[in-house]
Design a protein around this motif. Structure first.
Motif, PDB file in Angstrom:
ATOM      1  N   VAL A  10      43.744  82.229  24.033  1.00  0.00           N
ATOM      2  CA  VAL A  10      44.895  81.478  24.550  1.00  0.00           C
ATOM      3  C   VAL A  10      45.624  82.356  25.556  1.00  0.00           C
ATOM      4  N   PRO A  11      46.396  81.763  26.470  1.00  0.00           N
ATOM      5  CA  PRO A  11      47.055  82.563  27.515  1.00  0.00           C
ATOM      6  C   PRO A  11      47.899  83.706  26.986  1.00  0.00           C
ATOM      7  N   GLU A  12      48.506  83.547  25.824  1.00  0.00           N
ATOM      8  CA  GLU A  12      49.330  84.620  25.273  1.00  0.00           C
ATOM      9  C   GLU A  12      48.521  85.892  25.054  1.00  0.00           C
ATOM     10  N   HIS A  13      47.241  85.736  24.700  1.00  0.00           N
ATOM     11  CA  HIS A  13      46.383  86.909  24.528  1.00  0.00           C
ATOM     12  C   HIS A  13      46.206  87.658  25.845  1.00  0.00           C
ATOM     13  N   LEU A  14      46.060  86.920  26.926  1.00  0.00           N
ATOM     14  CA  LEU A  14      45.838  87.563  28.222  1.00  0.00           C
ATOM     15  C   LEU A  14      47.127  88.110  28.811  1.00  0.00           C
ATOM     16  N   SER A  63      34.307  80.681  28.909  1.00  0.00           N
ATOM     17  CA  SER A  63      33.250  79.851  28.312  1.00  0.00           C
ATOM     18  C   SER A  63      32.753  78.838  29.325  1.00  0.00           C
ATOM     19  N   ALA A  64      31.433  78.627  29.337  1.00  0.00           N
ATOM     20  CA  ALA A  64      30.865  77.604  30.211  1.00  0.00           C
ATOM     21  C   ALA A  64      31.233  76.201  29.742  1.00  0.00           C
ATOM     22  N   SER A  65      31.743  76.082  28.517  1.00  0.00           N
ATOM     23  CA  SER A  65      32.209  74.768  28.056  1.00  0.00           C
ATOM     24  C   SER A  65      33.440  74.309  28.828  1.00  0.00           C
ATOM     25  N   ALA A  66      34.049  75.214  29.590  1.00  0.00           N
ATOM     26  CA  ALA A  66      35.211  74.854  30.402  1.00  0.00           C
ATOM     27  C   ALA A  66      34.835  73.974  31.588  1.00  0.00           C
ATOM     28  N   TYR A  67      33.550  73.951  31.956  1.00  0.00           N
ATOM     29  CA  TYR A  67      33.152  73.134  33.093  1.00  0.00           C
ATOM     30  C   TYR A  67      33.360  71.648  32.801  1.00  0.00           C
ATOM     31  N   GLN A  68      33.533  70.893  33.849  1.00  0.00           N
ATOM     32  CA  GLN A  68      33.871  69.474  33.819  1.00  0.00           C
ATOM     33  C   GLN A  68      33.042  68.676  32.811  1.00  0.00           C
ATOM     34  N   LYS A  69      33.740  67.913  31.968  1.00  0.00           N
ATOM     35  CA  LYS A  69      33.094  66.973  31.054  1.00  0.00           C
ATOM     36  C   LYS A  69      33.806  65.626  31.184  1.00  0.00           C
ATOM     37  N   PRO A  70      33.050  64.532  31.425  1.00  0.00           N
ATOM     38  CA  PRO A  70      31.613  64.533  31.674  1.00  0.00           C
ATOM     39  C   PRO A  70      31.303  65.108  33.053  1.00  0.00           C
ATOM     40  N   LEU A  71      30.119  65.673  33.182  1.00  0.00           N
ATOM     41  CA  LEU A  71      29.720  66.287  34.444  1.00  0.00           C
ATOM     42  C   LEU A  71      29.429  65.220  35.504  1.00  0.00           C
ATOM     43  N   SER A  72      29.830  65.504  36.728  1.00  0.00           N
ATOM     44  CA  SER A  72      29.477  64.608  37.834  1.00  0.00           C
ATOM     45  C   SER A  72      28.063  64.902  38.334  1.00  0.00           C
ATOM     46  N   TRP A 112      37.952  69.114  24.268  1.00  0.00           N
ATOM     47  CA  TRP A 112      37.918  70.315  23.432  1.00  0.00           C
ATOM     48  C   TRP A 112      39.077  71.235  23.785  1.00  0.00           C
ATOM     49  N   GLU A 113      39.985  71.427  22.838  1.00  0.00           N
ATOM     50  CA  GLU A 113      41.140  72.288  23.058  1.00  0.00           C
ATOM     51  C   GLU A 113      40.717  73.724  23.328  1.00  0.00           C
ATOM     52  N   TYR A 114      39.672  74.179  22.643  1.00  0.00           N
ATOM     53  CA  TYR A 114      39.143  75.530  22.870  1.00  0.00           C
ATOM     54  C   TYR A 114      38.854  75.760  24.354  1.00  0.00           C
ATOM     55  N   SER A 115      38.199  74.803  24.975  1.00  0.00           N
ATOM     56  CA  SER A 115      37.832  74.932  26.389  1.00  0.00           C
ATOM     57  C   SER A 115      39.062  74.855  27.289  1.00  0.00           C
ATOM     58  N   ARG A 116      39.986  73.960  26.957  1.00  0.00           N
ATOM     59  CA  ARG A 116      41.205  73.856  27.768  1.00  0.00           C
ATOM     60  C   ARG A 116      42.014  75.146  27.702  1.00  0.00           C
ATOM     61  N   ASN A 117      42.036  75.782  26.547  1.00  0.00           N
ATOM     62  CA  ASN A 117      42.734  77.063  26.423  1.00  0.00           C
ATOM     63  C   ASN A 117      42.057  78.139  27.269  1.00  0.00           C
ATOM     64  N   LYS A 118      40.731  78.134  27.299  1.00  0.00           N
ATOM     65  CA  LYS A 118      40.012  79.101  28.140  1.00  0.00           C
ATOM     66  C   LYS A 118      40.342  78.874  29.624  1.00  0.00           C
ATOM     67  N   ILE A 119      40.435  77.607  30.014  1.00  0.00           N
ATOM     68  CA  ILE A 119      40.804  77.299  31.399  1.00  0.00           C
ATOM     69  C   ILE A 119      42.189  77.846  31.707  1.00  0.00           C
ATOM     70  N   SER A 120      43.118  77.668  30.789  1.00  0.00           N
ATOM     71  CA  SER A 120      44.479  78.176  30.994  1.00  0.00           C
ATOM     72  C   SER A 120      44.485  79.698  31.097  1.00  0.00           C
ATOM     73  N   SER A 152      32.790  70.120  20.223  1.00  0.00           N
ATOM     74  CA  SER A 152      31.546  70.866  20.379  1.00  0.00           C
ATOM     75  C   SER A 152      30.366  69.993  20.802  1.00  0.00           C
ATOM     76  N   LEU A 153      30.431  68.689  20.554  1.00  0.00           N
ATOM     77  CA  LEU A 153      29.359  67.793  20.998  1.00  0.00           C
ATOM     78  C   LEU A 153      29.777  67.022  22.252  1.00  0.00           C
ATOM     79  N   ILE A 154      30.779  66.141  22.131  1.00  0.00           N
ATOM     80  CA  ILE A 154      31.178  65.309  23.277  1.00  0.00           C
ATOM     81  C   ILE A 154      31.693  66.180  24.412  1.00  0.00           C
TER      82      ILE A 154
END
Length: 338
Positions: A75-79, A98-107, A122-130, A265-267
């Motif tokens: 999360v951003p607080e860690h960074l 994480s590569a899960s941060a890439y656009q879902k669904p993919l174009s 996925w909140e995990y991925s959104r946090n990585k983006i932040s 983790s799936l969708i």
């Protein structure tokens, strides 16, 4: 060269630590010392909780590094904490996103570092983006020497990589295979996926360390091999020496009827077909080549787990859930056909 890892004993970081030892780096780890027994003898451990910022600041007060890498920032607080601790103390700061941060669904199924970052599932991925956004702002505004690395599905010797498993890991799926029980594969099993052995990942990662051309850049590190999920599960069954009894289940159905975060983790990840373009990595690290084919790497993993009972963690709740899902599908089919 001198490096400091926050973490350092996980699937990805342990392989990097081993390779750095082989290359003669001076490596320090900051962690709580719970999984350090497998580290090379040359690694120096700074035993501390990274979240105890004042204590860590005292411990590294007189130290400087060529590279600092955070493997456990989520999360951003860690960074923000990392920025306060290491500004002016390192020539390069590497964040493992994480590569899960890439656009879902993919174009488009082909992913480059220019693929938009957006994952509403996925909140995990959104946090990585932040986290990435914060670090890149520090790079632009403060000159903080950031490199962002995006792993995809990276595996090692201690856990079998899967699409669907329980909260206690993947052994229960392997056990179901050994027992001849039905094993759930999400979707129809034909979507495309990439598995990367951690020793291959380490080659790319070490090539980015101390690399002046990587400053201010985001890079994913994956194998160039593409597999379907049917192929992945078949390779695992072959490594176990058993016949695969596969049951295909809609990813959305699994997401709606599971207590685990299958929506994320799936969708938001594994239900999508992804093929990674590693051109940028190979430009920055010309010697990089992923050499471990999945059917070879998974045999190493399976053999290790079968020889180490401590890796065989049963998950009775997940096992019962799998039976419920399979029985529900069979009952639905009977009701429709009657």
């Amino acid at each position: 060269m001198k490096a400091l890892f926050i973490g350092g004993t996980g699937t990805i970081s342990s392989a990097v630590s081993r390779l750095l030892d082989e290359k003669g780096w001076e490596l320090y780890l900051i962690n709580r010392g719970t999984r350090n027994n497998a580290l090379p003898d040359s690694v120096k451990v700074i035993r501390a909780d990274i979240n105890d910022e004042e204590s860590v600041a005292r411990l590294i007060d007189k130290m400087e590094f060529d590279v600092v890498a955070d493997f456990i920032g989520f999360v951003p607080e860690h960074l923000e904490r990392d920025y306060r601790l290491f500004k002016g103390k390192t020539r390069q700061f590497i964040f493992i996103s994480s590569a899960s941060a890439y656009q879902k669904p993919l174009s488009h199924y082909g992913i480059t570092e220019g693929t938009p970052l957006s994952n509403p599932y996925w909140e995990y991925s959104r946090n990585k983006i932040s986290c990435e956004e914060y670090l890149m702002r520090m790079y632009r505004e403060e000159g903080f020497p950031v490199t962002i690395v995006r792993p995809s599905h990276t595996y090692g010797e201690r856990s079998i990589p899967l699409g669907v498993h329980g909260g206690k890991g993947s052994w229960q799926v392997a056990l179901r295979m050994l027992q001849g029980k039905p094993v759930i594969i999400h979707g129809d099993g034909t979507s495309l996926w990439t598995m990367t052995h951690n020793s291959d990942f380490a080659k790319g990662f070490v090539g980015l360390m101390g690399n002046i051309h990587a400053i201010g850049e985001s890079v994913h590190i994956t194998s160039d091999e593409t597999l379907t999920w049917n192929q992945i599960y078949q390779c695992i069954a072959d490594a176990l020496g058993v016949r695969l009894n596969a049951v295909h289940v809609s990813s959305r159905f699994l997401a709606l009827c599971s207590k685990d975060d299958y929506m994320g983790s799936l969708i938001g990840d594994k239900a999508n077909s992804v093929v990674f373009d590693n051109t940028k990595l190979k430009r920055l690290v010309p010697e990089f080549t992923a050499t471990i084919r999945f059917d070879h790497g998974i045999r190493q993993t399976v053999n290790y787990i079968l020889e180490h009972p401590e890796c065989q963690i049963e998950d009775i709740e997940f096992d019962q859930w799998c039976d419920k899902v399979v029985n529900a599908l069979e009952a639905a089919l009977k009701s429709i056909n009657n």
